[in-house]
Enzyme design. Sequence first.
Site, mmCIF file in Angstrom:
data_model
loop_
_atom_site.group_PDB
_atom_site.id
_atom_site.type_symbol
_atom_site.label_atom_id
_atom_site.label_comp_id
_atom_site.label_asym_id
_atom_site.label_seq_id
_atom_site.Cartn_x
_atom_site.Cartn_y
_atom_site.Cartn_z
ATOM 1 N N HIS A 18 -82.151 51.721 -42.673
ATOM 2 C CA HIS A 18 -82.746 51.121 -43.531
ATOM 3 C C HIS A 18 -84.131 50.210 -43.226
ATOM 4 C CE1 HIS A 18 -79.117 52.131 -45.890
ATOM 5 N NE2 HIS A 18 -78.291 51.725 -44.786
ATOM 6 N N TRP A 68 -88.276 16.642 -23.251
ATOM 7 C CA TRP A 68 -88.515 17.917 -24.395
ATOM 8 C C TRP A 68 -89.202 17.311 -25.684
ATOM 9 C CZ3 TRP A 68 -87.097 19.851 -29.370
ATOM 10 C CH2 TRP A 68 -87.323 21.211 -29.536
ATOM 11 N N ASN A 117 -83.620 9.156 -25.661
ATOM 12 C CA ASN A 117 -83.460 10.539 -25.904
ATOM 13 C C ASN A 117 -82.899 10.750 -27.368
ATOM 14 O OD1 ASN A 117 -82.298 13.120 -26.171
ATOM 15 N ND2 ASN A 117 -80.473 12.761 -25.271
ATOM 16 N N GLY A 118 -83.431 11.448 -28.475
ATOM 17 C CA GLY A 118 -83.040 11.570 -29.759
ATOM 18 C C GLY A 118 -84.576 11.537 -30.671
ATOM 19 N N LYS A 144 -80.566 36.849 -25.084
ATOM 20 C CA LYS A 144 -80.780 36.852 -23.703
ATOM 21 C C LYS A 144 -82.255 37.145 -23.123
ATOM 22 C CE LYS A 144 -78.361 34.540 -23.132
ATOM 23 N NZ LYS A 144 -77.387 33.805 -24.007
ATOM 24 N N LYS A 174 -81.381 22.954 -22.768
ATOM 25 C CA LYS A 174 -80.223 23.531 -22.878
ATOM 26 C C LYS A 174 -79.299 22.774 -23.986
ATOM 27 C CE LYS A 174 -76.625 25.447 -20.792
ATOM 28 N NZ LYS A 174 -76.553 26.986 -20.866
ATOM 29 N N GLU A 186 -85.240 35.049 -24.707
ATOM 30 C CA GLU A 186 -85.309 33.506 -24.225
ATOM 31 C C GLU A 186 -85.844 33.446 -22.760
ATOM 32 O OE1 GLU A 186 -82.007 31.177 -24.504
ATOM 33 O OE2 GLU A 186 -80.311 32.664 -24.111
ATOM 34 N N GLU A 234 -76.339 38.885 -29.092
ATOM 35 C CA GLU A 234 -76.333 38.251 -27.934
ATOM 36 C C GLU A 234 -77.436 38.879 -26.701
ATOM 37 O OE1 GLU A 234 -75.852 35.466 -27.195
ATOM 38 O OE2 GLU A 234 -75.605 35.032 -25.098
ATOM 39 N N ARG A 241 -82.144 19.708 -19.773
ATOM 40 C CA ARG A 241 -82.380 19.165 -20.888
ATOM 41 C C ARG A 241 -83.822 19.049 -21.542
ATOM 42 N NH1 ARG A 241 -77.785 16.369 -22.275
ATOM 43 N NH2 ARG A 241 -78.731 15.254 -23.966
ATOM 44 N N CYS A 260 -83.996 16.081 -23.968
ATOM 45 C CA CYS A 260 -84.407 15.108 -22.976
ATOM 46 C C CYS A 260 -83.178 14.564 -22.406
ATOM 47 C CB CYS A 260 -85.053 13.743 -23.633
ATOM 48 S SG CYS A 260 -86.412 14.178 -24.755
#
Length: 614
Positions: free
Chosen positions: A510, A75, A101-102, A491, A609, A494, A487, A27, A2
């Site tokens: 395996h 968010w 925010n939190g 990418k 983010k 997401e 990575e 955010r 947020c």
Amino acid sequence: MCGIVGYLGEGNVYDVLVKGLHRLEYRGYDSAGIALVNPNGNINIYKTMGKVDNLEKFCQDKDLKALAGIAHTRWATHGEPSDNNAHPHFSDDGEIALVHNGTIENYKLLKDALIQHGCQFHSETDTEVLVQLIEYVKLTNKCSLLDAVREALKQVIGAYAIAVIEKNNPDTIIAARKSSPLVIGIGEDATFLASDATPIVEYTKNVVYLKDEEVAVIRRGKPLKLVNLDNEETNIDVTTLKLSISQLEKGGYPHFMLKEIFEQPSTLRDCIRGRVVEDGKRIMLNGVNDNKERFLKAKRVVFVACGTSWHAALLGKYLIQDMCHLPVEVEYASEFRYSNPVLDEHDIVIAISQSGETADTLAAIKMARKAGSFVYGISNVVGSSIPRETHSGTYIHVGPEIGVASTKAFTGQVMVLTMLALSIAQLKNTLPQEKINELGKYILQIPDLVEQVLKLNEKIERLSLIYTYARNFLYLGRGYSYPVALEGALKLKEISYIHAEGYPAAEMKHGPIALIDEEMPSVIIAPKDHLYDKIVNNVQQVKARGGNIIAIVTEGDKVIKNIADHVLEVPEMPECLTPIISSIPLQLLSYYIAINKGKNVDMPRNLAKSVTVE
Ligand code: M6R
């Protein structure tokens, strides 16, 4: 997560707030809202589902006159994304409005108690509990807004950055923080507040980073005042921002992600500047030089990080083990913090975080400090919480990363880790000086080599068209290329929402080899290194089962070129430096596949983010 913004000052309050929300949208972006105190002493709240653009449309025919205001981009944590759950929230009597925010961990307990006192709730959020509690304290104690905020916050367990306004008082905003970031901007005749400095930099370079449990009293025509929860005044440390507006804009690119991919030659130059000196002979990291004893007596290194930063940490393990002869462990911060980790004063705990605000990484740092370990931070955002909570550290200096998918921060982190490993090796004498010279020289060439790799852009764009509608991908690598595979897969998933798995190439037999058929493309990172012959076998194993292969190979490679369906050639490098180079084509491939699918690459669904909640 947020983002919150606040403004008290001259000019168009609404414009300042909305512009600020756009800057903080990275955010969180499931709903947005604004509360304006108007000259008649009323508060108008406008909020709606979706991104800030929606809020702007919603506000087109509204009364936007204001003397001060607060705003929020969300968010969701408690309560689904909806108009009702969007911030700001009003107190029951409509006198107070708040953005947050939190997360408030004891919100249920507080809510039940408030309901017993007759309070009515209108949303499912933990945030509404805060504003109702402030109102309750204010009415019960017949006190000022400042005192009510302080007393209410004493009852709260959890993380918060809040901004609060009240009806009939357009001349004051109260703000406070604990474990969630908050910056105050001091202008000539205006005061700003925001979750980071990006909404502020356009108006003033003078900022104050609030500390935990500090409360800011922002008043018209009066200097900023900071107090603790017991109302004792605290010092105001004003910092000058180095950020510039152009760093926050797309600069002609269609998306921040593409801009950030293409910025890498220059961000890597900034990251290296002044740190690899004497034509590559010496590596100068102040964080190491100022703490030689701690590095010399270290018996172990433990990395803590999340997401992409965790992938960089895994590369840090390979680098430090190879160069410094130190045992290294790599932990997801979210697992580490609940795993009773055994740490002592001989451990160096290295926390990696682009944002410097990731809640789990911060919690891991606090545990490590408590155990007496030396805590080193690798962050991008100057002034963020992680650099302030660690004993020492290094900034990656790649400039603001706005695209939710990390690109230039990853290469910056790997660059810093390479320099960190080399400077520890230099200190401990674990690597011959000639080897340090050789690697130092290569490091200085990396920005130019990245520029060369970016010339693959058009080829990768064409290649992406062939694989846009694949439903699954496998990313394989060995040694230094294994974290690159992880990575690359992250990418892709997401931003394109395609399922992708990163795997150590040798582990494929395996289990995952069973997945391979003509519909499951494999991206294999196979530069010429000491495991090259082994990965050629893995490439053959995939081909033998009918899989399509995109391989990242060293320039001039003939063997894999004959087996793979597509190859992307990157310049030859010493093994430990290949990850930076070979991750670039994977960033571009994900970007174009997501674009072909019409996805919003800068703001992928469900993500934010900066992950400031557990
Ligand atoms: O700010 P941090 O580096 O601590 O963030 C960690 C992760 O949330 C982040 O790397 C995330 O995985 C990115 N979206 C990956 O692109």
